[in-house]
Write a protein that holds these residues in place. Structure first.
Motif, PDB file in Angstrom:
ATOM      1  N   ARG A   1       0.876  -1.086   0.121  1.00  0.00           N
ATOM      2  CA  ARG A   1      -0.116  -0.087   0.027  1.00  0.00           C
ATOM      3  C   ARG A   1       1.083   1.047   0.046  1.00  0.00           C
ATOM      4  N   PRO A   2       1.438   1.714  -0.985  1.00  0.00           N
ATOM      5  CA  PRO A   2       2.428   2.883  -1.246  1.00  0.00           C
ATOM      6  C   PRO A   2       1.792   4.274  -0.733  1.00  0.00           C
ATOM      7  N   LEU A   3       0.672   4.484  -1.038  1.00  0.00           N
ATOM      8  CA  LEU A   3       0.068   5.339  -0.350  1.00  0.00           C
ATOM      9  C   LEU A   3      -0.523   5.264   1.112  1.00  0.00           C
ATOM     10  N   THR A   4      -1.336   4.260   1.344  1.00  0.00           N
ATOM     11  CA  THR A   4      -2.113   3.960   2.631  1.00  0.00           C
ATOM     12  C   THR A   4      -0.906   3.799   3.512  1.00  0.00           C
ATOM     13  N   GLY A   5       0.135   3.072   3.441  1.00  0.00           N
ATOM     14  CA  GLY A   5       1.250   2.886   4.282  1.00  0.00           C
ATOM     15  C   GLY A   5       1.743   4.023   4.959  1.00  0.00           C
ATOM     16  N   PRO A   6       2.303   4.786   4.136  1.00  0.00           N
ATOM     17  CA  PRO A   6       3.185   6.028   4.830  1.00  0.00           C
ATOM     18  C   PRO A   6       2.184   7.060   5.297  1.00  0.00           C
ATOM     19  N   LEU A   7       0.965   7.197   4.876  1.00  0.00           N
ATOM     20  CA  LEU A   7      -0.301   8.146   5.411  1.00  0.00           C
ATOM     21  C   LEU A   7      -0.521   7.616   6.722  1.00  0.00           C
ATOM     22  N   THR A   8      -0.671   6.076   6.868  1.00  0.00           N
ATOM     23  CA  THR A   8      -1.049   5.807   8.236  1.00  0.00           C
ATOM     24  C   THR A   8      -0.157   5.985   9.163  1.00  0.00           C
ATOM     25  N   TYR A   9       1.414   5.638   8.507  1.00  0.00           N
ATOM     26  CA  TYR A   9       2.265   5.827   9.812  1.00  0.00           C
ATOM     27  C   TYR A   9       2.446   7.425  10.200  1.00  0.00           C
ATOM     28  N   LEU A  10       1.973   8.332   9.595  1.00  0.00           N
ATOM     29  CA  LEU A  10       2.050   9.975   9.670  1.00  0.00           C
ATOM     30  C   LEU A  10       0.878  10.065  10.846  1.00  0.00           C
TER      31      LEU A  10
END
Length: 278
Positions: free
Chosen positions: A26-35
């Motif tokens: 999930r190249p978008l969902t992963g980083p955004l959720t970590y943020l």
């Protein structure tokens, strides 16, 4: 001189990787959720369901999408995945899915810190990839009570950071055997709200009687050893992950001869309204 931590490359080599694993990044969902973003607002996305084709040891070092099938007959899961993954930001409060007793608080390499709650009648739930555990072994917990905070610990997440989003791995276990809380060909499901699970609203009385006759893990393992499927599939994780005592009803096959536990979504109602299907 102390040994250095394994590199990401070494971790990847330790996991049985398959090209179709790319369907799970999930190249978008992963980083955004970590943020800290809740990418679907007050609806929690499901990252992976329970694999109904699994006939292998729980928590193998495998992350592939080949033969797996989720409860709908689709492949929103991966091979040998024995739980449900909910995508939530780090530190999200995790609640008990039903009233119970904390039987184990521990840590293991693939799933990171986890805890195991016994709800009586042979039913228990597990919570993995935690950043903080807020209860102790032997403590009684109420349905909807905050018991931990979610995290991103364990090889299953860390090896693919940040393409695999942080999530709570939630497991249902019945007499020591992993089960799917969603309905299937041979199961009506165990969520209180059917296929739209929701957090506990503190209005319904959904819990089972916690007075049960416990069984020692070694006795349950001995019974499993007599069963061809259980002996080859579930004895190893029971030896490693399970608490020393479990509730037990005498015959794991007689699943529907007992009152069924109804589960609440393991998050607070003031933050989560339900789940969203991809």
């Amino acid at each position: 001189m102390s040994e250095s931590a394994p590199s990401i490359g070494a971790k990847l080599r330790a996991i049985d990787f398959h090209p179709r694993t790319l369907s799970l990044v999930r190249p978008l969902t992963g980083p955004l959720t970590y943020l800290g973003w809740r990418v679907r607002g007050d609806r929690v996305p499901v990252y992976a369901f329970f694999d109904h084709t699994s006939r292998a040891i729980a928590y193998p070092l495998r992350f592939a999408v080949t033969t797996c099938r989720d409860w709908r007959g689709l492949q929103l899961t991966y091979d040998k995945h024995l739980g449900t993954d909910f995508i939530v930001p780090l530190g999200t409060p995790v609640t008990a899915a039903a009233k119970g007793v904390v039987l184990k608080v521990s840590e293991e390499p693939v799933g990171g810190p986890y805890l195991w709650v016994d709800h009586g009648g042979g039913f228990s739930t597990t919570y993995h990839h935690l950043s903080q555990v807020l209860v102790r072994e032997g403590q009684e917990v109420a349905r909807g009570e905050v018991i931990a905070r979610s995290g991103g610990r364990g090889l299953a997440i860390e090896s693919f950071f940040p393409l695999v989003p942080p999530h709570l791995h939630f497991g249902l276990v019945i007499d020591g055997v992993p089960a799917d809380p969603f309905p299937g060909p041979d199961s009506p499901g165990f969520w209180a709200d059917g296929v739209d699970p929701r957090p506990y609203d503190f209005e319904q009385d959904l819990d089972l009687d916690l007075s049960y006759a416990g069984i020692e893990k070694r006795e349950l393992l001995a019974l499993f050893a007599e069963d061809e499927v259980l002996a080859s599939n579930f004895i190893p994780p029971m030896e490693v992950l399970a608490p020393e005592h479990l509730s037990y009803r005498g015959n794991w096959r007689a699943l529907f001869d007992r009152p069924a536990l109804r589960l609440s979504l393991p998050f607070r109602a003031e933050e989560v309204r339900g789940i969203v299907y991809p």
